[in-house]
Design a protein around this motif. Sequence first.
Motif, short mmCIF file in Angstrom:
data_model
loop_
_atom_site.label_atom_id
_atom_site.label_comp_id
_atom_site.label_asym_id
_atom_site.label_seq_id
_atom_site.Cartn_x
_atom_site.Cartn_y
_atom_site.Cartn_z
N ALA A 114 -4.53 5.71 -5.29
CA ALA A 114 -4.64 4.26 -5.21
C ALA A 114 -4.62 3.86 -3.74
O ALA A 114 -3.70 4.19 -3.01
N GLY A 167 0.83 -1.21 0.00
CA GLY A 167 0.00 0.00 0.00
C GLY A 167 0.86 1.25 0.00
O GLY A 167 0.63 2.19 -0.76
N ASN A 168 1.91 1.27 0.84
CA ASN A 168 2.83 2.40 0.85
C ASN A 168 3.49 2.57 -0.51
O ASN A 168 3.66 3.69 -0.99
N GLY A 184 0.68 3.68 -3.12
CA GLY A 184 0.04 4.95 -2.78
C GLY A 184 1.02 6.10 -2.57
O GLY A 184 0.67 7.26 -2.74
N ALA A 185 2.26 5.80 -2.19
CA ALA A 185 3.18 6.88 -1.84
C ALA A 185 4.56 6.74 -2.47
O ALA A 185 5.02 7.63 -3.17
N LYS A 203 -7.85 -0.21 5.29
CA LYS A 203 -6.65 0.09 4.53
C LYS A 203 -5.53 -0.89 4.92
O LYS A 203 -5.37 -1.21 6.09
N MET A 204 -4.76 -1.38 3.93
CA MET A 204 -3.57 -2.16 4.27
C MET A 204 -2.62 -1.22 5.01
O MET A 204 -2.36 -0.12 4.54
N VAL A 237 -4.73 0.65 -1.30
CA VAL A 237 -4.69 -0.81 -1.22
C VAL A 237 -5.32 -1.23 0.10
O VAL A 237 -5.01 -0.67 1.15
N LYS A 272 0.92 -0.59 7.81
CA LYS A 272 2.14 -1.18 8.34
C LYS A 272 1.98 -1.57 9.79
O LYS A 272 2.78 -2.33 10.31
P1 AMP Z 1 1.28 5.52 6.66
O1 AMP Z 1 1.87 4.16 6.37
O2 AMP Z 1 -0.17 5.44 7.02
O3 AMP Z 1 2.12 6.31 7.59
O4 AMP Z 1 1.30 6.32 5.27
C1 AMP Z 1 2.45 6.67 4.59
C2 AMP Z 1 2.09 7.00 3.15
O5 AMP Z 1 1.68 5.81 2.46
C3 AMP Z 1 0.93 7.98 2.99
O6 AMP Z 1 1.18 8.79 1.84
C4 AMP Z 1 -0.26 7.10 2.75
O7 AMP Z 1 -1.27 7.73 2.00
C5 AMP Z 1 0.34 5.95 1.96
N1 AMP Z 1 -0.37 4.70 2.25
C6 AMP Z 1 -0.36 4.03 3.42
N2 AMP Z 1 -1.12 2.92 3.36
C7 AMP Z 1 -1.66 2.89 2.12
C8 AMP Z 1 -2.55 1.99 1.43
N3 AMP Z 1 -3.03 0.90 2.02
N4 AMP Z 1 -2.86 2.26 0.15
C9 AMP Z 1 -2.37 3.36 -0.45
N5 AMP Z 1 -1.54 4.25 0.12
C10 AMP Z 1 -1.18 4.03 1.39
#
Ligand code: AMP
Length: 321
Positions: free
Chosen positions: A182, A21-22, A25-26, A193-194, A184, A196
């Motif tokens: 996107a 997902g990371n 999406g990122a 949401k997937m 995931v 970490k």
């Molecule tokens: P996080 O892991 O929530 O700290 O998010 C870090 C970055 O990854 C952010 O830009 C989120 O939007 C993106 N991100 C995290 N999880 C997902 C996911 N399941 N699908 C898409 N983008 C994600």
Amino acid sequence: MLTTRTRSLSLLTPSGHLTLGNLLGALGPMADAAGPDSYYGLSDLHAMTTPHQPAALRERSVEMMTLLLATGMGEATLFRQSRVPAHTGLAYLLECTARTGELARMIQYKEKGRGVDSTRVSLYTYPVLMAADILLYRPDVVPVGDDQRQHVELARDLAQRFNTRYGEVFVVPELVTVAAGARVMDLVHPTRKMSKSAGAAGSIYLLDPPDVVRRKIARAVTDSDTGPGAVRPDRAAKPGVTNLLDVLVGCGGSAEGVSTYGALKRAVTDAVVDTLAPIQARYAELADEPAYVTAVYERGEQRCRQVTDPVLGAAAAAMGL
Ligand code: AMP
């Protein structure tokens, strides 16, 4: 993710292992946009607002530092927030600008910490640190998804209040809402949401070996509709299947001619394994050269200090220090 017209800033918190997902999406979009004026950091200080293990934080930070390089961000200015002292320096000055009432209304604090005696003070104050993260780099525009809107609004409020009270030090960033990209979903709970920090079974981690990826996708939730036309996107009625189709396309595959869940899962597995293989190969090379990885970050941190020290200096002087 925070981006400006000329300068972009993205911080990732090493609170777990990076997921597919990371990546979709990122990290993918970040790598595509990477240049010297892309400031991509590990928000390692934000990983300490809830109980944490020092050894795990250290390990995840090194893993994330290496993965950002392995996913093609070598052109960016890479840094660890904790190694750029202006972040905490400005956070304190902004704490002298923020009000307890506005921090008490922050959603994360309300949901995760308010009213609990053992809550870390940093969970209460971290939105101020995040405001410092943003304001130090003087972005003109900050595009945000819904989950970060409240934080960026706080950064704007603090910048405005500071400028009015002490003189024009900060650029008040414009807030631009971006459509959700996107997204995931978790393989086991496809309406979530997937993430970490979620359970390992529902998340594909970037360093999962092919057999682990295969097993996780084989166990992904689909549904009991197995008749003709069962393999089709329908977010409300078929969240698991829709997610697998999204992952397939996100990883460069195609559902053309795929008519059973078994075939879909095989196609998704192949696409994900192919997407992760070059990242894992590069990761293995870089992991053998930790001194090189550290040197890249130290160079980035030097650049960050050049950008952020004058902003902190101007803020401190304006406040009378
Ligand atoms: P996080 O892991 O929530 O700290 O998010 C870090 C970055 O990854 C952010 O830009 C989120 O939007 C993106 N991100 C995290 N999880 C997902 C996911 N399941 N699908 C898409 N983008 C994600």
